[in-house]
Design a protein around this motif. Structure first.
Motif, PDB file in Angstrom:
ATOM      1  N   GLU A 330       0.876  -1.164   0.000  1.00  0.00           N
ATOM      2  CA  GLU A 330       0.000   0.000   0.000  1.00  0.00           C
ATOM      3  C   GLU A 330       0.917   1.219   0.000  1.00  0.00           C
ATOM      4  N   ILE A 331       0.849   2.013  -1.073  1.00  0.00           N
ATOM      5  CA  ILE A 331       1.796   3.109  -1.251  1.00  0.00           C
ATOM      6  C   ILE A 331       1.057   4.419  -1.506  1.00  0.00           C
ATOM      7  N   ASP A 332       1.747   5.531  -1.225  1.00  0.00           N
ATOM      8  CA  ASP A 332       1.212   6.837  -1.624  1.00  0.00           C
ATOM      9  C   ASP A 332       1.268   6.936  -3.142  1.00  0.00           C
ATOM     10  N   ASP A 333       0.193   7.450  -3.729  1.00  0.00           N
ATOM     11  CA  ASP A 333       0.117   7.547  -5.184  1.00  0.00           C
ATOM     12  C   ASP A 333       0.901   8.776  -5.660  1.00  0.00           C
ATOM     13  N   THR A 334       2.221   8.700  -5.494  1.00  0.00           N
ATOM     14  CA  THR A 334       3.119   9.794  -5.866  1.00  0.00           C
ATOM     15  C   THR A 334       4.265   9.253  -6.699  1.00  0.00           C
ATOM     16  N   PRO A 335       4.894  10.086  -7.498  1.00  0.00           N
ATOM     17  CA  PRO A 335       5.998   9.616  -8.339  1.00  0.00           C
ATOM     18  C   PRO A 335       7.161   9.074  -7.500  1.00  0.00           C
ATOM     19  N   GLY A 336       7.833   8.059  -8.034  1.00  0.00           N
ATOM     20  CA  GLY A 336       9.053   7.542  -7.430  1.00  0.00           C
ATOM     21  C   GLY A 336       8.887   6.359  -6.511  1.00  0.00           C
ATOM     22  N   GLN A 337       7.632   5.998  -6.164  1.00  0.00           N
ATOM     23  CA  GLN A 337       7.417   4.888  -5.231  1.00  0.00           C
ATOM     24  C   GLN A 337       7.875   3.544  -5.821  1.00  0.00           C
ATOM     25  N   LEU A 338       7.483   3.289  -7.059  1.00  0.00           N
ATOM     26  CA  LEU A 338       7.881   2.022  -7.696  1.00  0.00           C
ATOM     27  C   LEU A 338       9.395   1.945  -7.855  1.00  0.00           C
ATOM     28  N   SER A 339      10.013   3.049  -8.211  1.00  0.00           N
ATOM     29  CA  SER A 339      11.464   3.086  -8.368  1.00  0.00           C
ATOM     30  C   SER A 339      12.166   2.769  -7.052  1.00  0.00           C
ATOM     31  N   LYS A 340      11.647   3.339  -5.955  1.00  0.00           N
ATOM     32  CA  LYS A 340      12.238   3.105  -4.630  1.00  0.00           C
ATOM     33  C   LYS A 340      12.153   1.630  -4.248  1.00  0.00           C
ATOM     34  N   ILE A 341      10.957   1.039  -4.454  1.00  0.00           N
ATOM     35  CA  ILE A 341      10.752  -0.370  -4.080  1.00  0.00           C
ATOM     36  C   ILE A 341      11.622  -1.278  -4.940  1.00  0.00           C
ATOM     37  N   SER A 342      11.672  -1.019  -6.242  1.00  0.00           N
ATOM     38  CA  SER A 342      12.473  -1.853  -7.149  1.00  0.00           C
ATOM     39  C   SER A 342      13.946  -1.806  -6.775  1.00  0.00           C
ATOM     40  N   ARG A 343      14.427  -0.594  -6.380  1.00  0.00           N
ATOM     41  CA  ARG A 343      15.839  -0.463  -6.010  1.00  0.00           C
ATOM     42  C   ARG A 343      16.150  -1.268  -4.757  1.00  0.00           C
ATOM     43  N   ILE A 344      15.259  -1.214  -3.761  1.00  0.00           N
ATOM     44  CA  ILE A 344      15.484  -1.970  -2.524  1.00  0.00           C
ATOM     45  C   ILE A 344      15.516  -3.472  -2.807  1.00  0.00           C
ATOM     46  N   ILE A 345      14.568  -3.927  -3.621  1.00  0.00           N
ATOM     47  CA  ILE A 345      14.510  -5.360  -3.957  1.00  0.00           C
ATOM     48  C   ILE A 345      15.756  -5.778  -4.724  1.00  0.00           C
ATOM     49  N   GLY A 346      16.168  -4.971  -5.701  1.00  0.00           N
ATOM     50  CA  GLY A 346      17.361  -5.287  -6.477  1.00  0.00           C
ATOM     51  C   GLY A 346      18.617  -5.290  -5.639  1.00  0.00           C
ATOM     52  N   ASP A 347      18.756  -4.299  -4.757  1.00  0.00           N
ATOM     53  CA  ASP A 347      19.930  -4.236  -3.885  1.00  0.00           C
ATOM     54  C   ASP A 347      19.996  -5.434  -2.941  1.00  0.00           C
ATOM     55  N   GLY A 349      19.282  -8.400  -3.794  1.00  0.00           N
ATOM     56  CA  GLY A 349      19.673  -9.592  -4.546  1.00  0.00           C
ATOM     57  C   GLY A 349      18.522 -10.380  -5.125  1.00  0.00           C
ATOM     58  N   ALA A 350      17.319  -9.792  -5.153  1.00  0.00           N
ATOM     59  CA  ALA A 350      16.160 -10.470  -5.749  1.00  0.00           C
ATOM     60  C   ALA A 350      15.837  -9.835  -7.096  1.00  0.00           C
ATOM     61  N   ASN A 351      14.966 -10.511  -7.854  1.00  0.00           N
ATOM     62  CA  ASN A 351      14.619 -10.063  -9.195  1.00  0.00           C
ATOM     63  C   ASN A 351      13.118  -9.821  -9.287  1.00  0.00           C
ATOM     64  N   VAL A 352      12.724  -8.678  -9.832  1.00  0.00           N
ATOM     65  CA  VAL A 352      11.307  -8.377 -10.048  1.00  0.00           C
ATOM     66  C   VAL A 352      10.875  -8.998 -11.377  1.00  0.00           C
ATOM     67  N   ILE A 353       9.833  -9.850 -11.337  1.00  0.00           N
ATOM     68  CA  ILE A 353       9.400 -10.509 -12.570  1.00  0.00           C
ATOM     69  C   ILE A 353       8.002 -10.101 -13.023  1.00  0.00           C
ATOM     70  N   GLU A 354       7.243  -9.416 -12.158  1.00  0.00           N
ATOM     71  CA  GLU A 354       5.924  -8.936 -12.567  1.00  0.00           C
ATOM     72  C   GLU A 354       5.492  -7.789 -11.659  1.00  0.00           C
ATOM     73  N   VAL A 355       4.830  -6.769 -12.249  1.00  0.00           N
ATOM     74  CA  VAL A 355       4.344  -5.625 -11.480  1.00  0.00           C
ATOM     75  C   VAL A 355       2.920  -5.293 -11.918  1.00  0.00           C
ATOM     76  N   ILE A 356       2.022  -5.137 -10.932  1.00  0.00           N
ATOM     77  CA  ILE A 356       0.656  -4.694 -11.204  1.00  0.00           C
ATOM     78  C   ILE A 356       0.378  -3.494 -10.312  1.00  0.00           C
ATOM     79  N   HIS A 357       0.064  -2.348 -10.925  1.00  0.00           N
ATOM     80  CA  HIS A 357      -0.179  -1.102 -10.209  1.00  0.00           C
ATOM     81  C   HIS A 357      -1.679  -0.818 -10.270  1.00  0.00           C
TER      82      HIS A 357
END
Length: 403
Positions: A330-347, A349-357
């Motif tokens: 559950e996120i604030d509907d503001t720019p940059g949220q998906l980028s922040k989450i993807s960076r944390i997951i990538g850092d 050592g996991a891989n994002v394989i699907e995203v539904i917004h």
């Protein structure tokens, strides 16, 4: 039904040139994982990828020239159908296979490709068998029963001759049971060669007619099963008599246990096995204390599992292991949220394989959104560490209980 080891040896002499002597191999990784000494008889490598080709050929070879000319007919949703079709075509015998409604298209097509005429009738084997008998009488064809025939059972029993030649010091053999032909043949052959060997039957809990007969209890019949090859309501009375006399125990497994066992065979041993074989491994896993210190043989009776079903099973298995996980934010509907989450997951050592917004869900407030991300991780411990990092970063995340 009277079945003697000499019948099985005679069947082996008759069929061995036209069947595969499948290997009995050590299941090294599964043995290490389970803590037992496990060997697999790979009947999934047989012609048509199942043991049924043995019994079908044994029966076909007993037919007179006149019977061969008029052709044969069988009732089956899969392995027996393909075994009869394959060997009948090889012998120049016309074949007709009656398959129940709802049989997967790939099985129908495969049986047809092997040279058989396919007729669709009935909701299952028990509904189709009388129709098959009537059609056999109408056309003058010989009915090849999948299990209620001593010649067919003798053909299936040749599996045990090979197993005990390949691994003579086996202490027990675990065999899936449907109509009972395979375990009857194996029990007669194995006990004649090595009387002290233990024969254990395996069934799906929702189709446990043989276990109920063995234990003098009421059977369970409850819907469908992944082990469709052994989903038989009425095993052969003759086979049940042999089971009573020569089989040491019959156990059953639940659908989740069978599903996990099929996944284990694939992930640990890289073997594609159908649900019936999974029932055998599931029974072993349920009773590891019994098998400790023993050399255990398991008949991997077939590998004919629908590819779409297998793909779903693999994904579900990966999800159970934590290697694929669905995270809901559950996120604030503001720019940059998906980028922040993807960076944390990538850092992490996991891989994002699907995203539904999703912004339209009424379960979240108007200025928020629900974000669903499917990730690939190493294992459940890795997922737990990723969740901690995400929550420490102030993110609201949960893992739906899908399984």
């Amino acid at each position: 039904m009277i079945l003697h080891v000499d019948d099985i040896r005679a069947a082996y002499e008759a069929i061995q040139s036209a069947t595969i002597c499948t290997p009995t191999v050590p299941a090294t990784r599964l043995s290490h994982h389970l803590g037992i000494d496990l060997y697999l008889k790979l009947e999934n490598l047989q012609h048509t990828n199942a043991f049924k080709a043995r019994g079908a050929l044994a029966k076909l070879l007993t037919l007179s020239e006149d019977a061969r000319k008029h052709g044969v007919i069988a009732c089956s949703a899969g392995n027996h159908a393909q075994g009869v079709a394959f060997h009948a075509t090889q012998l120049g015998i016309p074949s007709t296979i009656v398959m129940p409604e709802g049989t997967p298209f790939n099985k129908i097509q495969r049986t047809s490709d092997l040279g058989a005429e396919v007729v669709i009738h009935g909701a299952g084997f028990d509904d189709s068998v009388q129709f098959t008998l009537d059609l056999a009488a109408e056309r003058g064809m010989t009915f090849i029963h999948p299990f209620d025939d001593p010649v067919v059972a003798a053909g299936q029993g040749t599996v045990a001759l090979e197993m005990l030649e390949q691994q003579p010091d086996l202490d027990c053999i675990v065999v899936p049971i449907g109509g009972g032909g395979l375990i009857a043949g194996i029990a007669v052959a194995a006990k004649a060669i090595k009387p002290e060997i233990e024969i254990i039957g395996a069934q799906a809990h929702v189709f446990d007619a043989a276990k109920a007969h063995f234990d003098d209890t009421s059977p369970n019949f409850a819907g469908s099963t992944l082990a469709e090859g052994i989903a038989v309501r009425k095993p052969s009375p003759g086979n049940l008599d042999v089971i009573r006399k020569l089989v040491d125990r019959v156990d059953s497994a639940t659908e989740p246990e069978i599903e996990q066992a099929v996944f284990d065979l694939l992930s640990y041993e890289k073997l594609v096995a159908e649900g019936a074989a999974g029932a055998g491994l599931a029974v072993i896993k349920k009773h590891l204390d019994h098998f400790a210190g023993k050399k255990v043989g398991l008949v991997v009776c077939g590998g004919n599992i629908d590819s779409r079903l297998l793909s779903t099973l693999i994904v579900r298995g990966l999800m159970r292991d934590g290697r694929i996980t669905r995270l809901v934010f559950e996120i604030d509907d503001t720019p940059g949220q998906l980028s922040k989450i993807s960076r944390i997951i990538g850092d992490a050592g996991a891989n994002v394989i699907e995203v539904i917004h999703q912004r339209m869900m009424q379960s979240v407030s108007l200025k928020q959104a629900e974000l669903e991300i499917v990730i690939e991780a190493r294992d459940q411990a890795h997922v737990d560490s990723i969740l901690k990092v995400l929550r420490d970063a102030g993110l609201k995340v949960r893992v739906p209980q899908d399984l």
